[in-house]
Design a protein around this motif. Structure first.
Motif, short mmCIF file in Angstrom:
data_model
loop_
_atom_site.label_atom_id
_atom_site.label_comp_id
_atom_site.label_asym_id
_atom_site.label_seq_id
_atom_site.Cartn_x
_atom_site.Cartn_y
_atom_site.Cartn_z
N VAL A 292 0.84 -1.20 0.00
CA VAL A 292 0.00 0.00 0.00
C VAL A 292 0.87 1.25 0.00
O VAL A 292 1.90 1.31 0.68
CB VAL A 292 -0.93 -0.02 1.24
N ASN A 293 0.44 2.19 -0.79
CA ASN A 293 1.11 3.50 -0.96
C ASN A 293 2.35 3.45 -1.84
O ASN A 293 3.00 4.48 -2.03
CB ASN A 293 1.45 4.15 0.39
N GLN A 294 2.68 2.32 -2.36
CA GLN A 294 3.79 2.28 -3.33
C GLN A 294 3.27 2.69 -4.71
O GLN A 294 2.09 2.50 -5.03
CB GLN A 294 4.41 0.88 -3.38
N VAL A 295 4.18 3.19 -5.52
CA VAL A 295 3.81 3.69 -6.85
C VAL A 295 4.11 2.62 -7.90
O VAL A 295 5.14 1.93 -7.82
CB VAL A 295 4.61 4.98 -7.18
N VAL A 296 3.23 2.51 -8.87
CA VAL A 296 3.45 1.56 -9.98
C VAL A 296 4.46 2.18 -10.94
O VAL A 296 4.19 3.19 -11.58
CB VAL A 296 2.13 1.25 -10.73
N ASN A 297 5.62 1.55 -11.03
CA ASN A 297 6.67 2.06 -11.91
C ASN A 297 6.67 1.40 -13.28
O ASN A 297 7.00 2.02 -14.28
CB ASN A 297 8.06 1.83 -11.28
#
Lengths: 288, 192
Positions: free
Chosen positions: B110-115
């Motif tokens: 959660v809260n990580q960005v899709v790179n």
């Protein structure tokens, strides 16, 4: 189906039904006086089929010169099994060796076991002869030994059905399912229809069988009629059986993809069931 | 059926894949929901440990309120994955939903960005086009989420066209490769 009018004088030696004739398989067994049954002429023909095959006479079916070694092993097993099976029949008359029948059955089945691409019908006859020999043994001699031989022979029979006809044999792209043949002589299913159907009853999640779970998922996609949770297993199994038993069902060999060696049965309504190479039901699908 | 008929994405439909990817890149993951077969909940007999088994769909919730939905889909012999963006978190009436955001596996994402988005293809049956069977999201803190066709039997992930597995471990994703695919579930990144 033939049956006796009076009960078996030997009681329940053949099972719970004392009126049963020829083990309920009159094509393969005869029992003229009700005291013991023996392999019928049909089964003996099967034994002779094995012998003829071993002698090198041409057998209809795919050209197995490419698989010469497997064919030789197959017929070697059949001739030994057939020979011992016949011997056990004769031995029975003189109250001879009880083990011979079971041994004949096992060796006869071993022949079928080795058969990768040989017509399954020939193997089935010889295997049936082997089973007949085991049944004869059960009648005449030790019931326990005979029953063990029969169970082993029938187990080997199922295994040989699964094995026979596979391994890249010349399987037609599509055949019509007769709904009665336990093993197709033309390849395709590696197990009889009963075994294919039974694989859908394996419990895979909680109380759901494979057929029930598959029904549930495809019902969720709107492909199958809605049923309640309690009815999933029976609905899935009924669907699977309907696909397998419908004479208009098409049987298609799966040669590539993720289930090579498997078989797909597609019913006349376009709903299909795919089995893996071991004859285990994997999933339903809609094939317009 | 309650929504437009699902179709697996094939290699001939690059726009569908590109559109889905564009919606995800740069977005924060805020949660996830699993959609289960009617009358069941999750896990309900499915694996819920390092690899999750899901009956129907995986919906990855994004910070803009949309959900990136991964579904198994069969169009005749064409077995694969359908990708869809739903602009709200509306439920699918005939399917049960379970919010799995609080599971340890999702909580760490959660809260990580899709790179990056990667995909893997297969030819599911004779004559079928290359069809999507696995999709991977690489996230900002080095984590990966792989959603692929399959199920767990014993301790082994194996191919199943009408079930999904969610792999949180890169090694597990790199080890899973069905017969019909030339690549593992880890897949190949899609260009920008």
């Amino acid at each position: 189906m033939e049956r006796f009018l009076s009960p078996d004088p030997l009681g329940f030696i053949d099972g719970p039904n004392p009126f049963i004739f020829g083990g309920a398989q009159p094509m393969y067994f005869v029992d003229p006086d009700g005291l013991w049954m023996r392999a019928s002429e049909l089964a003996i023909v099967g034994m002779l089929g094995g012998a003829l095959g071993f002698s090198g006479l041409p057998i209809p079916g795919p050209d197995f010169r490419d698989d010469h070694e497997a064919a030789i092993e197959f017929f070697r097993g059949q001739i030994v099994g057939a020979g011992i099976g016949l011997t056990s029949d004769a031995a029975l008359l003189s109250a001879g060796a009880p083990i011979a029948g079971g041994l004949g059955a096992a060796l006869g089945c071993l022949g079928s076991f080795c058969a990768g691409s040989v017509p399954a019908a020939v193997g089935a006859y010889s295997t049936t002869a082997g089973i007949a020999a085991a049944r004869v043994t059960m009648h005449g001699m030790s019931a326990l030994q005979g029953a063990q031989g029969l169970r082993e022979a029938e187990r080997q029979y199922m295994l040989s059905e699964k094995k026979g006809g596979g391994d890249g044999a010349a399987t037609p792209a599509s055949t019509t399912n007769t709904g009665v043949s336990p093993a197709s002589a033309t390849g395709g299913p590696k197990a009889g229809l009963d075994a294919l159907s039974a694989s859908g009853r394996e419990v895979v999640k909680n109380d759901l069988t494979r057929a029930g779970l598959e029904y549930q998922k495809h019902m969720g996609r709107g492909e199958l009629p809605k049923v309640s949770g309690r009815e999933l297993n029976s609905a899935g199994q009924s669907l699977l059986d309907a696909i397998l038993r419908d004479p208009q069902t098409k049987q298609i060999g799966v040669f590539s993809g993720n289930f090579p060696g498997g078989t797909r049965f597609i019913g006349p309504n376009g709903i299909g069931a795919t089995f893996d190479a071991k004859g285990v039901f994997r999933y339903f699908g809609v094939y317009p | 059926m309650s929504r437009e008929r699902s179709r697996p994405i094939t290699v001939h439909e690059p726009d569908r894949l590109r559109e889905w990817t564009r919606e995800l890149r740069g977005r924060h993951v805020v949660g996830a929901r699993y959609r289960n077969a009617p009358g069941s909940s999750w896990p309900d007999g499915n694996s819920a440990e390092a690899i999750h088994e899901v009956d129907m769909d995986v919906a990855i919730m994004l910070d803009n309120g949309a959900s990136a939905v991964v579904s198994w889909s069969m169009d005749g012999l064409v077995e694969g994955i359908d990708l869809e963006i739903r602009q709200n978190s509306g439920t699918t009436p005939e399917l049960e939903e379970t919010d799995v955001t609080s599971t340890p596996e999702w909580q760490s994402l959660v809260n990580q960005v899709v790179n990056e988005v990667a995909v893997a293809w297969q030819v599911p049956n004779d004559g079928c086009p290359n069809t999507l069977w696995a999709v991977r999201l690489s996230l900002s803190e080095g984590s990966t989420i792989v959603v692929a066709l399959g199920e767990i039997e014993g301790d082994i992930v194996q191919y199943q066209p009408d079930a999904l597995v969610v792999l949180f471990d890169e090694a597990a994703a790199r080890a899973y490769q069905p017969l019909a695919s030339a690549e593992t579930a880890f897949g190949t990144a899609i260009g920008a």
